[in-house]
Design an enzyme around this catalytic site. Structure first.
Site, PDB file in Angstrom:
ATOM      1  N   SER A 108       0.793  -1.097   0.037  1.00 24.00           N
ATOM      2  CA  SER A 108      -0.095  -0.314   0.155  1.00 24.00           C
ATOM      3  C   SER A 108       1.017   0.926   0.122  1.00 24.00           C
ATOM      4  O   SER A 108       1.411   1.346   0.736  1.00 24.00           O
ATOM      5  CB  SER A 108      -1.131  -0.162   1.395  1.00 24.00           C
ATOM      6  OG  SER A 108      -1.323   1.045   1.633  1.00 24.00           O
ATOM      7  N   GLY A 109       0.269   2.402  -0.889  1.00 19.73           N
ATOM      8  CA  GLY A 109       1.330   3.210  -1.175  1.00 19.73           C
ATOM      9  C   GLY A 109       2.419   2.777  -1.445  1.00 19.73           C
ATOM     10  O   GLY A 109       3.117   4.444  -2.268  1.00 19.73           O
ATOM     11  N   THR A 132      -1.544   2.997  -8.302  1.00 21.51           N
ATOM     12  CA  THR A 132      -2.602   3.071  -9.043  1.00 21.51           C
ATOM     13  C   THR A 132      -1.924   4.076  -9.628  1.00 21.51           C
ATOM     14  O   THR A 132      -2.876   4.390 -10.699  1.00 21.51           O
ATOM     15  CB  THR A 132      -3.691   3.956  -7.963  1.00 21.51           C
ATOM     16  OG1 THR A 132      -4.068   3.436  -6.837  1.00 21.51           O
ATOM     17  CG2 THR A 132      -4.749   4.741  -8.329  1.00 21.51           C
ATOM     18  N   ASN A 168      -1.312   5.367   3.174  1.00 17.61           N
ATOM     19  CA  ASN A 168      -1.175   6.497   1.511  1.00 17.61           C
ATOM     20  C   ASN A 168      -2.255   7.332   2.137  1.00 17.61           C
ATOM     21  O   ASN A 168      -3.327   6.605   2.977  1.00 17.61           O
ATOM     22  CB  ASN A 168      -1.469   5.632   0.629  1.00 17.61           C
ATOM     23  CG  ASN A 168      -1.573   5.902  -0.677  1.00 17.61           C
ATOM     24  OD1 ASN A 168      -1.640   6.723  -1.387  1.00 17.61           O
ATOM     25  ND2 ASN A 168      -1.476   4.768  -1.482  1.00 17.61           N
ATOM     26  N   SER A 175      -5.411   5.894  -0.438  1.00 16.61           N
ATOM     27  CA  SER A 175      -5.330   4.884  -0.509  1.00 16.61           C
ATOM     28  C   SER A 175      -6.463   3.860  -1.119  1.00 16.61           C
ATOM     29  O   SER A 175      -7.346   4.305  -0.891  1.00 16.61           O
ATOM     30  CB  SER A 175      -4.770   3.610   0.712  1.00 16.61           C
ATOM     31  OG  SER A 175      -4.544   2.548   0.583  1.00 16.61           O
ATOM     32  N   SER A 176      -6.187   2.867  -2.711  1.00 15.19           N
ATOM     33  CA  SER A 176      -7.106   2.084  -3.496  1.00 15.19           C
ATOM     34  C   SER A 176      -7.914   1.047  -1.675  1.00 15.19           C
ATOM     35  O   SER A 176      -7.029   0.075  -1.484  1.00 15.19           O
ATOM     36  CB  SER A 176      -6.892   1.233  -3.984  1.00 15.19           C
ATOM     37  OG  SER A 176      -5.900   2.587  -4.744  1.00 15.19           O
ATOM     38  N   GLY A 231      -2.392  -2.919  -2.234  1.00 18.02           N
ATOM     39  CA  GLY A 231      -0.501  -3.600  -1.946  1.00 18.02           C
ATOM     40  C   GLY A 231      -0.988  -4.998  -0.681  1.00 18.02           C
ATOM     41  O   GLY A 231      -2.408  -4.789  -0.226  1.00 18.02           O
ATOM     42  N   GLU A 260      -0.734  -5.486   3.192  1.00 20.97           N
ATOM     43  CA  GLU A 260      -0.738  -4.426   4.345  1.00 20.97           C
ATOM     44  C   GLU A 260      -0.712  -5.468   5.862  1.00 20.97           C
ATOM     45  O   GLU A 260      -1.231  -6.559   5.876  1.00 20.97           O
ATOM     46  CB  GLU A 260      -2.718  -4.248   4.160  1.00 20.97           C
ATOM     47  CG  GLU A 260      -2.999  -3.273   3.303  1.00 20.97           C
ATOM     48  CD  GLU A 260      -4.021  -3.448   3.003  1.00 20.97           C
ATOM     49  OE1 GLU A 260      -5.317  -2.838   4.018  1.00 20.97           O
ATOM     50  OE2 GLU A 260      -4.521  -1.528   2.563  1.00 20.97           O
TER      51      GLU A 260
HETATM   52  N1  LIG Z   1       5.732   8.161 -10.288  1.00 27.35           N
HETATM   53  C1  LIG Z   1       4.447   9.172  -9.105  1.00 27.35           C
HETATM   54  N2  LIG Z   1       5.272   9.633  -9.218  1.00 27.35           N
HETATM   55  C2  LIG Z   1       4.681  11.196  -8.352  1.00 27.35           C
HETATM   56  N3  LIG Z   1       4.250  10.520  -6.469  1.00 27.35           N
HETATM   57  C3  LIG Z   1       3.552   8.819  -7.238  1.00 27.35           C
HETATM   58  C4  LIG Z   1       3.883   8.168  -8.187  1.00 27.35           C
HETATM   59  N4  LIG Z   1       3.739   7.363  -7.927  1.00 27.35           N
HETATM   60  C5  LIG Z   1       2.853   7.661  -6.171  1.00 27.35           C
HETATM   61  N5  LIG Z   1       3.133   8.286  -6.249  1.00 27.35           N
HETATM   62  C6  LIG Z   1       2.406   9.253  -4.632  1.00 27.35           C
HETATM   63  O1  LIG Z   1       2.354   8.345  -4.189  1.00 27.35           O
HETATM   64  C7  LIG Z   1       1.424   7.776  -3.533  1.00 27.35           C
HETATM   65  C8  LIG Z   1       0.050   6.926  -3.276  1.00 27.35           C
HETATM   66  O2  LIG Z   1       0.385   5.995  -4.557  1.00 27.35           O
HETATM   67  P1  LIG Z   1      -0.574   4.715  -5.345  1.00 27.35           P
HETATM   68  O3  LIG Z   1      -2.114   5.622  -4.947  1.00 27.35           O
HETATM   69  O4  LIG Z   1      -0.600   5.030  -6.415  1.00 27.35           O
HETATM   70  O5  LIG Z   1      -0.475   3.431  -4.602  1.00 27.35           O
HETATM   71  P2  LIG Z   1      -1.083   2.565  -4.029  1.00 27.35           P
HETATM   72  O6  LIG Z   1       0.492   2.184  -4.891  1.00 27.35           O
HETATM   73  O7  LIG Z   1      -1.458   2.384  -5.115  1.00 27.35           O
HETATM   74  O8  LIG Z   1      -1.645   2.231  -2.729  1.00 27.35           O
HETATM   75  P3  LIG Z   1      -3.010   1.290  -1.847  1.00 27.35           P
HETATM   76  O9  LIG Z   1      -2.748  -0.141  -2.591  1.00 27.35           O
HETATM   77  O10 LIG Z   1      -2.769   2.391  -0.745  1.00 27.35           O
HETATM   78  O11 LIG Z   1      -3.603   1.512  -2.639  1.00 27.35           O
HETATM   79  C9  LIG Z   1       0.243   9.012  -4.603  1.00 27.35           C
HETATM   80  O12 LIG Z   1      -0.885   9.362  -3.945  1.00 27.35           O
HETATM   81  C10 LIG Z   1       1.030   9.949  -4.891  1.00 27.35           C
HETATM   82  O13 LIG Z   1       1.366  10.577  -4.198  1.00 27.35           O
HETATM   83 MG   LIG Z   2      -3.895   2.013  -4.651  1.00 29.74          MG
END
Ligand SMILES: Nc1ncnc2c1ncn2[C@@H]1O[C@H](COP(=O)(O)OP(=O)(O)OP(=O)(O)O)[C@@H](O)[C@H]1O
Ligand SMILES: [Mg+2]
Length: 1078
Positions: free
Chosen positions: A110-111, A115, A160, A163-164, A390, A392
């Site tokens: 997660s994070g 996404t 995050n 977070s999704s 992701g 957790e």
């Molecule tokens: N390529 C990137 N460039 C800049 N910032 C990023 C990038 N990827 C992720 N981030 C930052 O990290 C944060 C978390 O990313 P994201 O929401 O994609 O995580 P996730 O893997 O989907 O987590 P979860 O499993 O909780 O959904 C985003 O809100 C963004 O601020």
């Molecule tokens: Mg996500």
């Protein structure tokens, strides 16, 4: 030129190594150091062969611009530095060009940036695929589905900020050209417990905060909401605001996105009404109320909130209130109603809120799918993008984390299967030399969870379905019995556990050693959450709502469709949908993005070695590199390989007749590819180095260009030839038509000339013939005349002796006589009538009678006139004489004359002798009266008319009063010198008297009469017979009269219709009297 300067390989200007396969030496430290070095230089992407490792930079990098998209477009995977765009491009191109369905699997904690990565993939594909209004709309709808689902399905967690809280798999569908057609989204298990309770430092789903901050006062009022977050029990207060997140702006984005995706206004409204209802449900509070039987019954504390919810959702308040206080259980067709205590009421309330929200979320996904689904039924190519929650590990891990981590285990499993295991097995199968590499296969953990008999999920289901009292503890007991011996299962009570003495493990917990680490789960709530029960009274209350969306969300509330069968448990539903997902993924070509989180602080520039090391280990990335290094970068079956590159060698182009493998051998030998660069498997060729593949690709590209030129050349030649032949054919057709036309014209000209020549000749011939005939005729006539003369001479000579010398004259006279006789006889029959005015006269028969004929006509006319006259009596004669006189005097002089011609002259219009009134007058006049008539005498002074009797006797003219008959004036005819009148159509006349005569004292008379012509004529005749002098009659439009001493001019003017047709007379001055004649 700019393109020439860009890198042509990821090896150029590399920071560390861009592909871990090239890392030397390969161990955990060097792996992490390489990642760290690259991360410090803002290189967040690194490859392991075709797998992309992405490290979350936690800051925006300038590497996602449209220019970057163009840079990576249509370039080979290893040509440029590692990027998510390179992977997207590779996937998109092999989907479009090689017709292989693709899936992009994005995994990580997660994070870690899953996404974000999925959005980057989608936006890249959207940027490079087809264009056009329709395609753009599809793209826009696909992209705009993200903000909607994120608002409703994402929340801030400690790991995050976005977070999704649901799993998402999206299939993007393309047509054969690679243009997007639509998509299908599948969602997996929303973490609905968050709706009613959030761990410390976390928030509820974004939409609640967005609506309160972003909606207008008006809209909030409609939804019966207030802006203040603290008013709502369901909103955790400690972290209601997230740094760097503008909820109000996001709300506008979401509404806009909903509109683009195709939500109708009433649908959006309904969605927000449900959200508002969920939020308000949290504010309903219960209090205990003692009942007679000693049990507590819950009662709603303040019914205001309930009332508002019911108004908002159209639910009957009493029904909902009852559903919060009672529960109806159906047992053997009997309904038993039990009261709910306060705790149960709260449980019911929260269950309702959770269900409402999670069902709303599923409805949103279905609704979006409806909008974005492909409109055509053509065969589709599919690119799946998987962004699932992701792995957790929280302090308190519950059923949700268990499910999420199970899903991650399955994804790891598929990764292992498709890359590590599959790769090794393939080498063995193909007979390629291979050293086995050890890696951890997590199939055993998957089995622990999902095994149909002994799996944790199966046992949980069994507990839930079992009769008797079921609690979370009984479930744990069961687990302890069944899984105790499993290597990856631990609990305080498990008999054979290696951690039997591990007191760190609390009583109501179990621990699973996941591939990504150990996770301790609290069993509390497992049974409930798996059951996912909503009291039937509540679902029925919802179904009865006068709100179409809510009604649709609770179909089981319909009393006519009661299903006594238990709905599948949450766990088994999830297991089934994950199994479907895995099956789906296995049919597609996988592309991996493995996201790594550099630190726990959501901070940029911090690279926590330990944290990264942990992720690298459990993701099995090192093993991945090893397998990759030991193997070959690329493999392909012989047939497609030969098909793809056969144009590079003369022997294989255009057709290779023989086994494909031999063809590939010939091809590779011809191209002089070093032997260590490839190996021949049983059915596939294995290429060790990507460079070799690129070389092949470049050669192929070059060759294809040459071939394209050749094809183009031949095609152009063919086209020109065809055109030429067509033109030639056309030319012949045109020429033949023209010749035909020209010949036709020529023929017509010749024909008309021939006709003219012919006609001339015929004319000439005819004339000649005519001349001859005329000549012949004349000859004949001449001969006849000569013969006649000759005969005449003969006859005369013969008869001379019988006639006297003047016989010819006699014959002439006789003939003339006969003709005259005939003429007169004919004339007798044709005689015209005896009317003197009949102008007819028969036509003249002979020219020599012309003068006779005219004379005869004249004589006849005179004769018939005489005949006519002879009929007249003396009186008639007199009348005609008078008329003749009148004609001589007035014809063509006085305009009144023509009207008088038809009037007989009567003379005595007044019968004086018979009328006793005029006896005195009769006595006074002893002579014969020629005219007795009433006239108007014009007053000399003013021109006004007075009626007078006008009498003409043989010797006198008399004027008498009309009423009394008294004689006013008497003038002997000898004293009348002149009569004057106008030439016009009036009856005025002046009688001029001899100067110095007795009657002339007062001057001349100016009279007017209707019978002026008769009077003047009679006056003239009488005067002539009496005085033997012609009376002077002056016809002029201006004449002088003597009034006493004055000479007055009487002037006739045309015009003035004042008195209709009657002429008016007016004395203008001493010298002028004007008569206006109509
Ligand atoms: N390529 C990137 N460039 C800049 N910032 C990023 C990038 N990827 C992720 N981030 C930052 O990290 C944060 C978390 O990313 P994201 O929401 O994609 O995580 P996730 O893997 O989907 O987590 P979860 O499993 O909780 O959904 C985003 O809100 C963004 O601020
Ligand atoms: Mg996500």
């Amino acid at each position: 030129m700019a393109k020439m300067e860009v890198k042509t390989s990821l090896l150029d200007n590399m920071i560390g190594v861009g592909d871990m396969v090239l890392l030397e030496p390969l161990n955990e430290d060097s792996f992490i150091n390489n990642l760290k070095k690259r991360f410090d230089h803002s290189e967040v992407y690194t490859y392991i062969g075709s797998v992309v490792i992405s490290i979350n930079p936690y800051r925006s990098l300038p590497i996602y611009t449209p220019e970057k998209v163009e840079e990576y477009r249509n370039r080979n995977f290893y040509e440029l530095s590692p990027h998510i765009f390179a992977l997207s491009d590779e996937a998109y191109r092999s989907l479009r060009d090689q017709d292989k369905d693709q899936c992009i699997l994005i995994t990580g904690e997660s994070g870690a940036g899953k996404t974000e990565a999925s959005k980057l993939v989608m936006s890249y594909v959207a940027a490079v695929c087809g264009k056009g209004a329709e395609v753009n709309q599809v793209k826009e709808q696909l992209l705009q589905s993200n903000p909607v689902l994120e608002a409703f399905g994402n929340a801030k967690t400690v790991r995050n900020d976005n977070s999704s809280r649901f799993g998402k798999y999206m299939d993007i569908e393309f047509d054969f050209k690679g243009d997007p057609l639509g998509g299908v989204i599948s969602n997996y298990l929303l973490e609905k417990s968050r709706v009613v309770k959030q761990p410390r430092g976390e928030r509820n789903f974004h939409i609640f905060y967005q609506i309160l901050s972003g909606a207008s006062e008006d809209f909030l009022c409609k939804l019966k909401l207030e802006q203040d977050f603290s008013r709502y029990n369901y909103l955790g207060l400690d972290s209601a605001k997230v740094n760097g997140v503008d909820d109000a702006a996001n709300f506008r984005t979401v509404r806009n996105a909903m509109q683009i995706v195709g939500f109708m206004d009433h649908e959006t409204q309904s969605v927000f009404e449900v959200v508002a209802a969920v939020l308000k449900l949290g504010n309903i509070e219960f209090k205990p109320e003692s009942r007679v039987n000693g049990l507590d019954e819950s009662k709603i504390k303040d019914k205001n909130e309930l009332k508002e919810i019911c108004e908002l959702t159209g639910i009957d308040q009493s029904v909902l209130e009852r559903a919060f206080s009672f529960r109806t259980v159906e047992a053997k067709q009997e309904k038993v109603s039990t009261t709910l205590n306060v705790a149960q009421a709260y449980y019911a309330r929260d269950a309702l809120a959770k269900n409402l929200y999670s069902r709303l979320f599923s409805w949103l996904v279905t609704r979006i799918n409806e909008s974005i689904k492909a409109q055509t039924k053509v065969r589709k190519k599919v690119m799946g993008v998987l962004d699932i929650y992701g792995f957790e590990i929280f302090e308190d891990n519950s059923f949700e984390q268990f499910i999420i981590n199970y899903c991650n285990e399955k994804l790891q499993q598929i990764f292992i299967e498709l890359t590590l295991k599959e790769e090794q097995e393939e080498y063995i199968r193909e007979g390629i030399e291979w050293t086995h590499i050890e890696y951890f296969n997590n199939a055993i953990i998957c089995d622990l969870i999902e095994n149909n008999q002994t799996g944790i999920l199966a046992m949980l289901d069994e507990e839930c379905l079992r009769p008797g009292t079921v609690t979370d503890d009984t479930f744990l007991e069961k687990l302890n019995q069944v899984c105790a011996t499993h290597q990856h299962f631990e609990s305080r009570m498990s008999k054979c556990s290696r951690f039997l003495n591990d007191t760190s493990l609390p009583h109501s917990c179990f621990r699973i050693q996941h591939y990504a680490g150990k996770v301790m789960y609290q069993v509390e709530g497992f049974v409930d959450k798996n059951n996912d029960l909503l009291y039937r009274d509540l679902s029925q209350a919802m179904w009865k709502a006068n709100h179409s969306l809510i009604k649709a969300l609770f179909p089981e509330g319909n009393p006519t469709k009661i299903n006594l069968k238990r709905p599948p448990t949450a766990g088994s539903q999830f297991k089934a949908s994950v199994a479907t997902l895995m099956k789906n993924l296995q049919t597609k070509n996988p592309n991996y993005i493995r996201c790594i989180k550099p630190n726990d602080k959501k901070a940029a520039h911090i690279f926590n070695d330990a944290l990264v090391c942990h992720q690298i280990r459990y993701l099995g990335l090192l093993e991945n590199v090893r397998v990759r290094r030991a193997g070959y970068a690329f493999r392909q079956a012989y047939e497609p390989c030969l098909e793809r590159y056969k144009m590079l060698c003369k022997q294989t182009w255009p057709h290779w007749r023989g086994p494909a493998r031999a063809g590939v051998e010939v091809l590779f030998n011809e191209l002089e590819i070093p032997e260590e660069e490839f190996s021949f498997g049983r059915s596939k060729i294995f290429i060790r180095n990507p460079r070799t593949l690129f070389k092949l690709e470049d050669l192929r590209k070059q060759r294809l260009e040459d071939l394209a030129t050749l094809i183009e050349k031949i095609y152009r030649g063919w086209k020109c030839r065809t055109r030429f032949l067509l033109m030639k054919k056309s030319q012949i057709v045109i020429a033949s038509w023209y010749r035909r036309y020209a010949q036709q014209k020529k023929y017509q000209k010749i024909k008309s000339s021939a006709i003219i020549v012919q006609s001339y000749i015929r004319g000439w011939k005819a004339r000649k013939l005519l001349r001859e005939l005329k000549h012949q005729k004349r000859c004949n006539e001449a001969a006849t005349i000569i013969a006649a003369y000759w005969h005449g001479t003969q006859v005369r000579r013969e008869y001379r002796k019988f006639f006297r010398a003047n016989a010819g004259r006699k014959i002439y006279e006789f003939t003339l006589q006969r003709l005259m006789q005939k003429y007169f006889l004919e004339m007798k029959n044709k005689m015209p009538s005896l009317s003197p005015i009949d102008k007819n006269w028969p036509a003249r028969p002979y020219l020599f009678l012309d003068s006779t004929h005219k004379e005869l006509k004249r004589i006849f006319h005179l004769w018939r006139c005489k005949k006519y006259r002879d009929q007249f009596t003396d009186q008639q004669k007199l009348i005609y004489e008078e008329k003749l006189e009148a004609s001589e005097l007035f014809k063509d002089k006085k305009a009144l004359y023509p009207a008088s011609v038809g009037q007989p002259f009567q003379g005595a219009y007044l019968e004086i002798s018979k009328n006793p009134k005029y006896k005195k007058l009769k006595d006074a006049v002893d002579e014969k009266i020629i005219i007795a008539e009433v006239v108007n005498k014009i007053n000399r002074a003013n021109g006004k008319a007075t009626s007078r009797i006008f009498l003409l006797t043989k010797n006198n003219v008399l004027l008498a009063d009309q009423k009394s008959g008294n004689i006013k004036s008497e003038v002997p005819l000898g004293d009348v010198t002149k009569v004057s009148m106008s030439s016009q159509n009036d009856g005025f006349f002046a009688v001029h008297l001899k100067e110095g005569s007795g009657a002339a004292g007062k001057g001349d008379f100016l009279l007017s009469s209707d019978h002026l012509i008769e009077m003047a004529t009679k006056l003239y005749r009488t005067t002539l017979s009496q005085t033997k002098q012609k009376l002077n009659i002056e016809i002029s439009d201006e004449f002088l009269v003597q009034f006493r001493q004055d000479k007055v001019c009487v002037k006739f003017i045309q015009g003035s219709q004042k008195n209709g047709n009657i002429p008016t007379c007016k004395r203008k001055n001493n010298r002028l009297l004007e008569v206006a004649v109509p």
